[in-house]
Design a protein around this motif. Structure first.
Motif, PDB file in Angstrom:
ATOM      1  N   ASP A 158      30.761  38.807  -2.274  1.00  7.79           N
ATOM      2  CA  ASP A 158      31.219  39.876  -1.379  1.00  7.79           C
ATOM      3  C   ASP A 158      31.036  41.250  -2.034  1.00  7.79           C
ATOM      4  O   ASP A 158      30.564  42.194  -1.385  1.00  7.79           O
TER       5      ASP A 158
ATOM      6  N   HIS B 226      27.311  42.275  -2.156  1.00 14.89           N
ATOM      7  CA  HIS B 226      26.833  42.693  -0.836  1.00 14.89           C
ATOM      8  C   HIS B 226      27.344  44.098  -0.509  1.00 14.89           C
ATOM      9  O   HIS B 226      26.567  44.965  -0.087  1.00 14.89           O
ATOM     10  N   ALA B 227      28.625  44.337  -0.729  1.00 20.14           N
ATOM     11  CA  ALA B 227      29.208  45.657  -0.443  1.00 20.14           C
ATOM     12  C   ALA B 227      28.589  46.739  -1.320  1.00 20.14           C
ATOM     13  O   ALA B 227      28.259  47.830  -0.831  1.00 20.14           O
TER      14      ALA B 227
ATOM     15  N   LEU C 249      24.995  47.564  -0.106  1.00 22.28           N
ATOM     16  CA  LEU C 249      24.970  48.404   1.099  1.00 22.28           C
ATOM     17  C   LEU C 249      25.372  49.833   0.768  1.00 22.28           C
ATOM     18  O   LEU C 249      24.747  50.786   1.254  1.00 22.28           O
TER      19      LEU C 249
ATOM     20  N   ASP D  96      21.497  45.242   5.149  1.00 25.03           N
ATOM     21  CA  ASP D  96      22.017  43.894   5.349  1.00 25.03           C
ATOM     22  C   ASP D  96      20.928  42.942   5.829  1.00 25.03           C
ATOM     23  O   ASP D  96      20.163  43.263   6.734  1.00 25.03           O
TER      24      ASP D  96
ATOM     25  N   ALA E 122      25.282  38.671   6.101  1.00 20.93           N
ATOM     26  CA  ALA E 122      26.601  38.917   5.519  1.00 20.93           C
ATOM     27  C   ALA E 122      27.051  37.749   4.643  1.00 20.93           C
ATOM     28  O   ALA E 122      26.648  36.609   4.861  1.00 20.93           O
ATOM     29  N   PRO E 123      27.894  38.027   3.652  1.00 26.61           N
ATOM     30  CA  PRO E 123      28.397  36.956   2.803  1.00 26.61           C
ATOM     31  C   PRO E 123      29.160  35.909   3.616  1.00 26.61           C
ATOM     32  O   PRO E 123      29.885  36.242   4.554  1.00 26.61           O
TER      33      PRO E 123
ATOM     34  N   GLY F 187      25.180  35.804   0.197  1.00 27.12           N
ATOM     35  CA  GLY F 187      24.990  37.033   0.959  1.00 27.12           C
ATOM     36  C   GLY F 187      23.651  37.648   0.609  1.00 27.12           C
ATOM     37  O   GLY F 187      23.236  37.617  -0.555  1.00 27.12           O
TER      38      GLY F 187
ATOM     39  N   VAL G  80      20.694  40.900   1.042  1.00 25.31           N
ATOM     40  CA  VAL G  80      20.406  42.317   1.314  1.00 25.31           C
ATOM     41  C   VAL G  80      18.932  42.581   1.008  1.00 25.31           C
ATOM     42  O   VAL G  80      18.255  41.772   0.379  1.00 25.31           O
TER      43      VAL G  80
ATOM     44  N   GLU H  45      19.625  38.168  -3.075  1.00 27.90           N
ATOM     45  CA  GLU H  45      20.797  37.398  -2.670  1.00 27.90           C
ATOM     46  C   GLU H  45      21.714  37.188  -3.863  1.00 27.90           C
ATOM     47  O   GLU H  45      21.260  37.089  -4.995  1.00 27.90           O
TER      48      GLU H  45
END
Length: 137
Positions: free
Chosen positions: A84, A87-88, A91, A97, A100-101, A114, A116, A125
């Motif tokens: 998580d 991924h955050a 971004l 994206d 999403a995770p 997740g 990107v 990933e």
């Protein structure tokens, strides 16, 4: 004699057409996976936990960097929370994206990942494999 390395890969390199933007992106993203800059040379930076595992560089032949269709790079995360955070951070650092995770049951009950795209378009990933769920149906 030292113990054999259980890893399959020595390292992965991705090319960038905007080296400063790419290294700013990976400087923000890689710490979420416990990785740091290990080496830095003009036009090349290596990240890793123990050795240079992931390189970002300008292409050595001077041609433009390009992405591979159907290619992506998966990094090991220590927990779903690290996926998580990866991924955050990606971004927030200019990535886009690509998924999403969350659990990916199509890859097995133990899989959480997740996806990107980095600023150059490479698909990356972070994935966590939960041994407690491995083999569950």
């Amino acid at each position: 004699m030292s113990e054999p390395n259980p890893s399959l890969l020595s390292h992965i390199s991705v090319g960038s057409n905007d080296f400063e933007r790419a290294t700013a992106f990976y400087d923000a993203v890689m710490p979420t996976l416990g990785a740091r800059r290990i080496e830095a040379f003009p036009g090349a930076v290596a990240y890793g936990k123990a050795f240079p595992e992931f390189w970002v560089q300008t292409p050595l032949d001077g041609a433009r960097a390009s992405i591979g269709n159907g290619t992506h790079f998966g990094f090991i995360a220590e927990s779903p929370q690290a996926v998580d955070a990866f991924h955050a951070a990606a971004l927030a650092a200019g990535g886009s994206d690509e998924g999403a995770p969350g659990p990916r049951p199509q890859y097995g009950a133990a899989y959480y990942g997740g996806y990107v795209r980095d600023p150059d378009g490479h698909k990356i990933e972070a994935a966590f494999w939960d041994e407690a769920l491995a083999g569950a149906t």
